[in-house]
Scaffold this motif. Structure first.
Motif, PDB file in Angstrom:
ATOM      1  N   GLU A  38      -4.212  -8.590 -28.028  1.00 29.03           N
ATOM      2  CA  GLU A  38      -5.010  -7.704 -27.298  1.00 29.03           C
ATOM      3  C   GLU A  38      -4.815  -8.186 -25.626  1.00 29.03           C
ATOM      4  N   GLY A  39      -3.736  -7.742 -25.119  1.00 29.74           N
ATOM      5  CA  GLY A  39      -3.171  -8.166 -23.815  1.00 29.74           C
ATOM      6  C   GLY A  39      -4.130  -8.459 -22.911  1.00 29.74           C
ATOM      7  N   PRO A  40      -5.125  -7.105 -22.625  1.00 23.88           N
ATOM      8  CA  PRO A  40      -6.105  -7.606 -21.422  1.00 23.88           C
ATOM      9  C   PRO A  40      -7.186  -8.782 -21.691  1.00 23.88           C
TER      10      PRO A  40
ATOM     11  N   GLY B  40      -2.572 -20.785 -24.975  1.00 29.06           N
ATOM     12  CA  GLY B  40      -1.907 -19.787 -25.873  1.00 29.06           C
ATOM     13  C   GLY B  40      -2.940 -19.244 -26.875  1.00 29.06           C
ATOM     14  N   GLY B  41      -2.271 -18.879 -28.140  1.00 28.84           N
ATOM     15  CA  GLY B  41      -2.991 -18.291 -29.134  1.00 28.84           C
ATOM     16  C   GLY B  41      -3.825 -19.249 -29.783  1.00 28.84           C
ATOM     17  N   GLY B  42      -5.138 -18.938 -30.436  1.00 28.33           N
ATOM     18  CA  GLY B  42      -5.966 -19.759 -31.078  1.00 28.33           C
ATOM     19  C   GLY B  42      -7.371 -19.642 -30.740  1.00 28.33           C
TER      20      GLY B  42
ATOM     21  N   ASP C 246       6.576  -1.901 -30.630  1.00 27.60           N
ATOM     22  CA  ASP C 246       5.169  -1.978 -29.809  1.00 27.60           C
ATOM     23  C   ASP C 246       5.391  -2.477 -28.460  1.00 27.60           C
ATOM     24  N   ARG C 247       5.534  -1.467 -27.641  1.00 30.11           N
ATOM     25  CA  ARG C 247       5.799  -1.890 -26.050  1.00 30.11           C
ATOM     26  C   ARG C 247       4.865  -2.812 -25.350  1.00 30.11           C
ATOM     27  N   SER C 248       3.915  -3.163 -25.682  1.00 28.70           N
ATOM     28  CA  SER C 248       2.860  -3.736 -25.092  1.00 28.70           C
ATOM     29  C   SER C 248       3.041  -5.280 -25.350  1.00 28.70           C
TER      30      SER C 248
ATOM     31  N   ALA D 184       3.509 -17.106 -18.937  1.00 29.81           N
ATOM     32  CA  ALA D 184       3.344 -16.111 -19.606  1.00 29.81           C
ATOM     33  C   ALA D 184       3.202 -14.669 -18.711  1.00 29.81           C
ATOM     34  N   ASN D 185       2.709 -14.809 -17.600  1.00 30.63           N
ATOM     35  CA  ASN D 185       2.683 -13.801 -16.701  1.00 30.63           C
ATOM     36  C   ASN D 185       2.486 -14.419 -15.505  1.00 30.63           C
ATOM     37  N   LYS D 186       2.981 -13.714 -14.235  1.00 34.04           N
ATOM     38  CA  LYS D 186       2.995 -13.990 -12.945  1.00 34.04           C
ATOM     39  C   LYS D 186       1.753 -13.982 -12.602  1.00 34.04           C
ATOM     40  N   ARG D 187       0.955 -13.076 -12.793  1.00 37.16           N
ATOM     41  CA  ARG D 187      -0.419 -12.824 -12.328  1.00 37.16           C
ATOM     42  C   ARG D 187      -1.335 -13.962 -12.597  1.00 37.16           C
ATOM     43  N   ILE D 188      -1.097 -14.328 -13.944  1.00 36.67           N
ATOM     44  CA  ILE D 188      -1.997 -15.597 -14.567  1.00 36.67           C
ATOM     45  C   ILE D 188      -1.684 -16.768 -13.790  1.00 36.67           C
TER      46      ILE D 188
ATOM     47  N   ASP E 222       9.158   2.931 -24.947  1.00 37.87           N
ATOM     48  CA  ASP E 222       8.912   3.768 -23.693  1.00 37.87           C
ATOM     49  C   ASP E 222       8.280   2.642 -22.593  1.00 37.87           C
ATOM     50  N   THR E 223       9.304   2.198 -21.866  1.00 33.63           N
ATOM     51  CA  THR E 223       8.844   1.113 -20.917  1.00 33.63           C
ATOM     52  C   THR E 223       9.690   1.566 -19.653  1.00 33.63           C
ATOM     53  N   SER E 224       9.560   0.724 -18.572  1.00 33.80           N
ATOM     54  CA  SER E 224      10.332   0.809 -17.379  1.00 33.80           C
ATOM     55  C   SER E 224      10.455  -0.669 -16.563  1.00 33.80           C
TER      56      SER E 224
ATOM     57  N   LEU F  50      -7.338 -12.282 -31.475  1.00 37.20           N
ATOM     58  CA  LEU F  50      -6.864 -11.558 -30.228  1.00 37.20           C
ATOM     59  C   LEU F  50      -5.488 -11.791 -30.216  1.00 37.20           C
ATOM     60  N   LEU F  51      -4.880 -12.744 -30.448  1.00 38.91           N
ATOM     61  CA  LEU F  51      -3.562 -13.156 -30.403  1.00 38.91           C
ATOM     62  C   LEU F  51      -3.116 -14.046 -31.674  1.00 38.91           C
ATOM     63  N   CYS F  52      -2.158 -13.410 -32.600  1.00 39.49           N
ATOM     64  CA  CYS F  52      -1.738 -13.909 -33.666  1.00 39.49           C
ATOM     65  C   CYS F  52      -0.905 -13.176 -34.512  1.00 39.49           C
TER      66      CYS F  52
ATOM     67  N   THR G  92       6.196  -5.564 -12.378  1.00 40.82           N
ATOM     68  CA  THR G  92       4.928  -5.409 -11.604  1.00 40.82           C
ATOM     69  C   THR G  92       3.796  -5.997 -12.434  1.00 40.82           C
ATOM     70  N   ARG G  93       3.912  -5.853 -13.892  1.00 42.48           N
ATOM     71  CA  ARG G  93       2.708  -6.289 -14.565  1.00 42.48           C
ATOM     72  C   ARG G  93       3.111  -7.877 -15.022  1.00 42.48           C
ATOM     73  N   THR G  94       4.258  -8.244 -15.078  1.00 42.99           N
ATOM     74  CA  THR G  94       4.441  -9.506 -15.831  1.00 42.99           C
ATOM     75  C   THR G  94       5.135 -10.555 -14.800  1.00 42.99           C
TER      76      THR G  94
ATOM     77  N   GLU H  30      10.283  -1.126 -13.747  1.00 44.01           N
ATOM     78  CA  GLU H  30       9.226  -1.323 -12.827  1.00 44.01           C
ATOM     79  C   GLU H  30       7.897  -1.944 -13.416  1.00 44.01           C
ATOM     80  N   TRP H  31       7.550  -1.314 -14.222  1.00 44.82           N
ATOM     81  CA  TRP H  31       6.199  -1.706 -15.002  1.00 44.82           C
ATOM     82  C   TRP H  31       6.309  -3.079 -15.600  1.00 44.82           C
ATOM     83  N   ILE H  32       7.366  -3.511 -16.244  1.00 41.50           N
ATOM     84  CA  ILE H  32       7.606  -4.928 -16.783  1.00 41.50           C
ATOM     85  C   ILE H  32       7.480  -5.752 -15.428  1.00 41.50           C
TER      86      ILE H  32
ATOM     87  N   ALA I 243       0.584 -22.945 -30.733  1.00 37.92           N
ATOM     88  CA  ALA I 243       1.082 -21.480 -29.911  1.00 37.92           C
ATOM     89  C   ALA I 243       1.738 -22.147 -28.627  1.00 37.92           C
ATOM     90  N   CYS I 244       1.443 -21.585 -27.342  1.00 41.08           N
ATOM     91  CA  CYS I 244       2.021 -21.741 -26.233  1.00 41.08           C
ATOM     92  C   CYS I 244       1.864 -22.986 -25.651  1.00 41.08           C
ATOM     93  N   SER I 245       0.547 -23.558 -26.239  1.00 37.99           N
ATOM     94  CA  SER I 245       0.072 -24.927 -25.579  1.00 37.99           C
ATOM     95  C   SER I 245       0.684 -25.956 -26.597  1.00 37.99           C
TER      96      SER I 245
HETATM   97  N1  ACO Z   1       5.491  -0.425 -20.457  1.00 35.27           N
HETATM   98  C1  ACO Z   1       5.001   0.640 -19.935  1.00 35.27           C
HETATM   99  N2  ACO Z   1       3.573   0.706 -20.215  1.00 35.27           N
HETATM  100  C2  ACO Z   1       2.939  -0.229 -20.898  1.00 35.27           C
HETATM  101  C3  ACO Z   1       3.667  -1.413 -21.423  1.00 35.27           C
HETATM  102  C4  ACO Z   1       5.265  -1.209 -21.256  1.00 35.27           C
HETATM  103  N3  ACO Z   1       5.797  -2.432 -21.919  1.00 35.27           N
HETATM  104  N4  ACO Z   1       2.803  -1.834 -22.330  1.00 35.27           N
HETATM  105  C5  ACO Z   1       1.656  -1.501 -21.956  1.00 35.27           C
HETATM  106  N5  ACO Z   1       1.748  -0.364 -21.585  1.00 35.27           N
HETATM  107  C6  ACO Z   1       0.621   0.567 -20.865  1.00 35.27           C
HETATM  108  C7  ACO Z   1      -0.701   0.624 -21.642  1.00 35.27           C
HETATM  109  O1  ACO Z   1      -0.547   1.762 -22.842  1.00 35.27           O
HETATM  110  C8  ACO Z   1      -1.409   1.190 -20.790  1.00 35.27           C
HETATM  111  O2  ACO Z   1      -1.515   2.536 -20.774  1.00 35.27           O
HETATM  112  P1  ACO Z   1      -2.805   3.195 -20.417  1.00 35.27           P
HETATM  113  O3  ACO Z   1      -3.517   2.837 -19.102  1.00 35.27           O
HETATM  114  O4  ACO Z   1      -2.340   4.742 -20.460  1.00 35.27           O
HETATM  115  O5  ACO Z   1      -3.703   2.931 -21.654  1.00 35.27           O
HETATM  116  C9  ACO Z   1      -1.244   0.500 -19.532  1.00 35.27           C
HETATM  117  O6  ACO Z   1       0.067   0.276 -19.659  1.00 35.27           O
HETATM  118  C10 ACO Z   1      -2.020  -0.752 -19.023  1.00 35.27           C
HETATM  119  O7  ACO Z   1      -1.924  -1.605 -20.308  1.00 35.27           O
HETATM  120  P2  ACO Z   1      -2.742  -3.028 -20.058  1.00 35.27           P
HETATM  121  O8  ACO Z   1      -2.549  -3.612 -21.585  1.00 35.27           O
HETATM  122  O9  ACO Z   1      -4.010  -3.002 -19.673  1.00 35.27           O
HETATM  123  O10 ACO Z   1      -1.805  -3.726 -19.027  1.00 35.27           O
HETATM  124  P3  ACO Z   1      -1.968  -5.348 -18.382  1.00 35.27           P
HETATM  125  O11 ACO Z   1      -2.095  -4.947 -17.144  1.00 35.27           O
HETATM  126  O12 ACO Z   1      -3.149  -6.140 -18.830  1.00 35.27           O
HETATM  127  O13 ACO Z   1      -0.698  -5.873 -18.912  1.00 35.27           O
HETATM  128  C11 ACO Z   1       0.004  -7.686 -20.213  1.00 35.27           C
HETATM  129  C12 ACO Z   1      -0.294  -6.216 -20.040  1.00 35.27           C
HETATM  130  C13 ACO Z   1       1.194  -7.902 -19.416  1.00 35.27           C
HETATM  131  C14 ACO Z   1       0.289  -7.859 -21.829  1.00 35.27           C
HETATM  132  C15 ACO Z   1      -1.056  -8.476 -19.794  1.00 35.27           C
HETATM  133  O14 ACO Z   1      -2.438  -8.249 -20.475  1.00 35.27           O
HETATM  134  C16 ACO Z   1      -1.007  -9.995 -20.104  1.00 35.27           C
HETATM  135  O15 ACO Z   1      -0.033 -10.747 -19.826  1.00 35.27           O
HETATM  136  N6  ACO Z   1      -1.597 -10.638 -21.217  1.00 35.27           N
HETATM  137  C17 ACO Z   1      -1.683 -12.036 -21.320  1.00 35.27           C
HETATM  138  C18 ACO Z   1      -0.291 -12.576 -22.134  1.00 35.27           C
HETATM  139  C19 ACO Z   1      -0.456 -14.071 -22.305  1.00 35.27           C
HETATM  140  O16 ACO Z   1      -1.040 -14.768 -21.643  1.00 35.27           O
HETATM  141  N7  ACO Z   1      -0.196 -14.345 -23.599  1.00 35.27           N
HETATM  142  C20 ACO Z   1      -0.483 -15.855 -23.990  1.00 35.27           C
HETATM  143  C21 ACO Z   1       0.264 -16.586 -24.403  1.00 35.27           C
HETATM  144  S1  ACO Z   1       1.375 -15.768 -25.559  1.00 35.27           S
HETATM  145  C22 ACO Z   1       1.163 -16.795 -27.182  1.00 35.27           C
HETATM  146  O17 ACO Z   1       0.403 -17.714 -27.359  1.00 35.27           O
HETATM  147  C23 ACO Z   1       2.264 -16.628 -28.253  1.00 35.27           C
END
Ligand code: ACO
Length: 329
Positions: A220-222, A317-319, A154-156, A258-262, A31-33, A194-196, A39-41, A35-37, A115-117
Motif C-alpha cells: 500500500e504505497g501511500p 522497511g516491511g514489518g 503491477d505498475r505501482s 526507497a524514495n527520494k521524497r522520503i 503503463d508507466t512513464s 501494508l507491505l508483505c 518525479t515520484r521516486t 517522467e512518473w517514475i 526487510a529494508c532494515s
Molecule cells: N506509473 C504511472 N502511474 C502510476 C504508477 C506507475 N508506475 N504507479 C502508480 N501510479 C498511479 C496510481 O495508479 C495513481 O493513479 P490515480 O491517481 O489515477 O489513482 C497515481 O499514480 C498516484 O499513485 P500513488 O500510489 O498515490 O503515488 P505516490 O505518490 O504515493 O507514489 C510510491 C507511489 C512511489 C510507491 C510511494 O508511495 C512510495 O515510495 N511509497 C513507499 C515505498 C517504501 O518506502 N517502501 C519501503 C521499503 S520496501 C521493502 O521493505 C521491501
C-alpha cells in the motif's frame, strides 16, 4: 560525543549484477512513464539478475570483496549474518550457501529478516556479539533479488525494485574512538499487511500462492510512504541522541534508498543540508537490505567518508521495521 565503541567496520564490498533495466524498459512492460517514475521516486535505472544468478551468488561476491578490503581471510570469520527477504530457498538459510561458497569453514551462519532494515539489524547483532565476546570477525551481508518476487503486472510496485548485495566485515575496534557508536532497532508488527509477500511460506504454500497470486510483493504505497517518513525521522533523531551527536557532527547520512521524497523529508527533520545526504537510488532503485551497505561502500569509494568522519545510517522497511546506526569511520 560518546566514545564507547567496541566494534568497527573493517571493510566493505558489493556485488551488482551487470544487467540494467531502465525506466524506458519499464514503459514497455507496464503503463508507466520515465517522467512518473523520476518525479515520484527519483529512480532512473536498476540492476537485475539474469536466470543464472541467485541471491547467494551476489551475497558471496559482496562478502569476498568485503573480506579483501578488510584484509581478513574467510577462515577467520566466526559469524555470517545475511539479511534478506529473497533467500535462495525457504530453508536452509542463504547464509549457509554463502558459508560454503566463500569457504568460511569456521563460521556459524544464519539469516535475519527485517526487510529494508535488515542490514542495520545485522549491524546491531554484530556489534552486540563483539561487545559480549560471542564473535570476533563477523560478516554482515544485505542481499536481495527482489526482481524475482515483484508482480510484473503491477505498475505501482514493479518499477521500484532492483537486485544487489552489500557486505561489511565487523571486528573489534582498536580503541581510538573509531567504530560503531550506537545502533537502534524498532518494529511495529500491527502493520504487517501494508507491505508483505504473503505466499510461499507455510501459511500459503507455493501451490496456493500461485493460484491466488500471493507470491509477489504487495504494498500500500501511500500508507507505507507516510509511515516511512515518520519512522525514518524518528530513527534518525533517536540515533543522534543515543550516540550523543548533533546534526553538525554528522559528515554523511546514508538513508535506505526507497524514495527520494522520503529521504528529503528525513534530511529536513535532521536539519541536514543536501550535500550531507547520500543518494544513489537513481542508479539502483530500492534494493531493500542491500541498499545501505551498497551506498556505504560507494560513498567510501568516492572519498565522501574519510577516517574519523561520522556517518549515520537510517532504514525503514516491511514489518514495519526501522532502525539506525552511527559510526565513526
Ligand atoms: N506509473 C504511472 N502511474 C502510476 C504508477 C506507475 N508506475 N504507479 C502508480 N501510479 C498511479 C496510481 O495508479 C495513481 O493513479 P490515480 O491517481 O489515477 O489513482 C497515481 O499514480 C498516484 O499513485 P500513488 O500510489 O498515490 O503515488 P505516490 O505518490 O504515493 O507514489 C510510491 C507511489 C512511489 C510507491 C510511494 O508511495 C512510495 O515510495 N511509497 C513507499 C515505498 C517504501 O518506502 N517502501 C519501503 C521499503 S520496501 C521493502 O521493505 C521491501
Amino acid at each position: 560525543m560518546q566514545n564507547n565503541t567496541g566494534s568497527m567496520i573493517l571493510g566493505t564490498g558489493v556485488s551488482i549484477p551487470p544487467k540494467v533495466l531502465t525506466n524506458g524498459d519499464l514503459e514497455k512492460i507496464v503503463d508507466t512513464s520515465d517522467e512518473w517514475i523520476q518525479t515520484r521516486t527519483g529512480m532512473q535505472v536498476r540492476h537485475i539478475v539474469d536466470d543464472k544468478l541467485n541471491n547467494s551468488d551476489l551475497a558471496s561476491e559482496a562478502a569476498q570483496n568485503a573480506l579483501q578490503a578488510a584484509g581478513v581471510a574467510a577462515e577467520e570469520i566466526d559469524t555470517i549474518v545475511v539479511a534478506t527477504v529473497t533467500g535462495d530457498v525457504t530453508f536452509p538459510s542463504t547464509a549457509c550457501y554463502v558459508q560454503d561458497k566463500i569457504g568460511a569453514i569456521n563460521a556459524a551462519a544464519f539469516d535475519i529478516q527485517a526487510a529494508c532494515s535488515g542490514f542495520i539489524f545485522g549491524l546491531g547483532i554484530a556489534d552486540s556479539f563483539i561487545n559480549t565476546g560471542q564473535g570476533k570477525k563477523i560478516l554482515v551481508i544485505g542481499s536481495e533479488v527482489l526482481t524475482r518476487i515483484v508482480d510484473w503486472k503491477d505498475r505501482s510496485t514493479c518499477v521500484l525494485f532492483g537486485d544487489a548485495a552489500g557486505a561489511a566485515v565487523i571486528g573489534p575496534s582498536n580503541g581510538d574512538g573509531r567504530g560503531i557508536l550506537a545502533t537502534f532497532m524498532k518494529t511495529d508488527g500491527r502493520l504487517t499487511e501494508l507491505l508483505c509477500m504473503p505466499g510461499g511460506g507455510s501459511k500459503f504454500p507455493a501451490e496456493v500462492a500461485l493460484r491466488e497470486n500471493l507470491n509477489n510483493i504487495k504494498m500500500e504505497g501511500p500508507e507505507v510512504f507516510k509511515a516511512a517518513v515518520r519512522a525514518m525521522g524518528d530513527a534518525a533523531m533517536h540515533i543522534m541522541e543515543k550516540a550523543g551527536i548533533s546534526a553538525e557532527d554528522i559528515d554523511l547520512m546514508i538513508p535506505h534508498q526507497a524514495n527520494k521524497r522520503i529521504i528529503d523529508a528525513t534530511a529536513r527533520r535532521m536539519k541536514l543540508p543536501a550535500e550531507k545526504v547520500y543518494v544513489n537510488l537513481q542508479d539502483y532503485g530500492n534494493t531493500s537490505a542491500a541498499s545501505i551497505p551498497v551506498a556505504l561502500d560507494e560513498a567510501k569509494d568516492k572519498g565522501l567518508l574519510k577516517e574519523g568522519d561520522v556517518c549515520v545510517m537510517v532504514a525503514f522497511g516491511g514489518g514495519f521495521t526501522w532502525g539506525s546506526a552511527a559510526i565513526r569511520i
